[in-house]
Design an enzyme around this catalytic site. Structure first.
Site, PDB file in Angstrom:
ATOM      1  N   ASP A  55      -2.595  -7.767  -1.818  1.00  0.00           N
ATOM      2  CA  ASP A  55      -3.591  -6.684  -1.910  1.00  0.00           C
ATOM      3  C   ASP A  55      -3.138  -5.349  -1.305  1.00  0.00           C
ATOM      4  O   ASP A  55      -2.244  -5.318  -0.253  1.00  0.00           O
ATOM      5  CB  ASP A  55      -4.805  -7.150  -1.229  1.00  0.00           C
ATOM      6  CG  ASP A  55      -5.398  -8.311  -1.520  1.00  0.00           C
ATOM      7  OD1 ASP A  55      -5.198  -8.640  -2.706  1.00  0.00           O
ATOM      8  OD2 ASP A  55      -6.309  -8.868  -0.855  1.00  0.00           O
ATOM      9  N   ARG A  56      -3.654  -4.283  -2.212  1.00  0.00           N
ATOM     10  CA  ARG A  56      -3.038  -3.049  -1.821  1.00  0.00           C
ATOM     11  C   ARG A  56      -3.136  -2.637  -0.056  1.00  0.00           C
ATOM     12  O   ARG A  56      -2.288  -2.063   0.377  1.00  0.00           O
ATOM     13  CB  ARG A  56      -3.828  -1.815  -2.467  1.00  0.00           C
ATOM     14  CG  ARG A  56      -3.442  -0.608  -2.237  1.00  0.00           C
ATOM     15  CD  ARG A  56      -4.354   0.604  -2.979  1.00  0.00           C
ATOM     16  NE  ARG A  56      -3.849   1.673  -2.905  1.00  0.00           N
ATOM     17  CZ  ARG A  56      -3.510   2.359  -4.030  1.00  0.00           C
ATOM     18  NH1 ARG A  56      -3.676   1.890  -5.162  1.00  0.00           N
ATOM     19  NH2 ARG A  56      -2.853   3.621  -4.216  1.00  0.00           N
TER      20      ARG A  56
END
Length: 174
Positions: A55-56
């Site tokens: 995830d970012r």
């Protein structure tokens, strides 16, 4: 961290996308491709296979394939569950149980890029399983070792928050 003819292993900083998204911010795939192109003085496009994601907001070690053959083999290892992925997270709070298996169903809302716990029979709901163990707790934080069994979008973030009432430190979405 490591590189040979087949793979390159790098540390993805937190808040950097793995691949280009709507924000058009610089992403890991582009950064590594540009690095290889410049370093090796390569004309044209550089092949770089994305075999897994983070995830970012998450930082950590990532493996990218430098050849299509390596990408295929790494993808098979992930599918066959012979590649071991290790996750550690810092959460706000302390889970009641020092270790446990979390099993639920998750459904992603593509419009909002969020995931929620859903009933098993809800259309689009997918089973999500992880094992966790609290490594250490101090003050109002805990370091948790996570063994991800399935690997759904935002899975660790959602399950920690919804099932343990222990949000990931610095995660503003869940």
């Amino acid at each position: 961290i490591y590189e040979d003819n087949h793979i390159i292993v790098v540390i993805k900083p937190y808040n950097v996308a793995v691949q280009e998204d709507d924000s058009k911010d610089l992403d890991m795939l582009t950064i590594i491709k540009d690095y290889i192109k410049e370093r090796d003085n390569k004309p044209g496009n550089v092949f770089l296979g994305l075999v897994h994601r983070l995830d970012r907001p998450t930082g950590g070690v990532m493996v990218f394939a430098k050849t299509s053959k390596a990408a295929s083999r790494l993808s098979k290892q992930i599918k066959d569950k012979t590649m071991r992925k290790k996750y550690f997270c810092v959460v706000n709070g302390k889970p009641q149980l020092a270790s446990n298996r979390l099993v639920t169903y998750l459904k992603k809302d593509e419009k909002t890029n969020t995931v929620k716990i859903a009933p098993k029979l809800e259309l689009g709901a997918k089973e999500a399983i992880l094992d966790y163990e609290v490594v250490v707790s101090k003050d109002k934080y805990s370091l948790i070792d996570v063994n991800l069994i399935t690997g759904r979008s935002h899975q660790i973030r959602v399950q920690m928050s919804a099932q343990l009432n222990a949000t990931i430190f610095g995660d503003f979405k869940y």
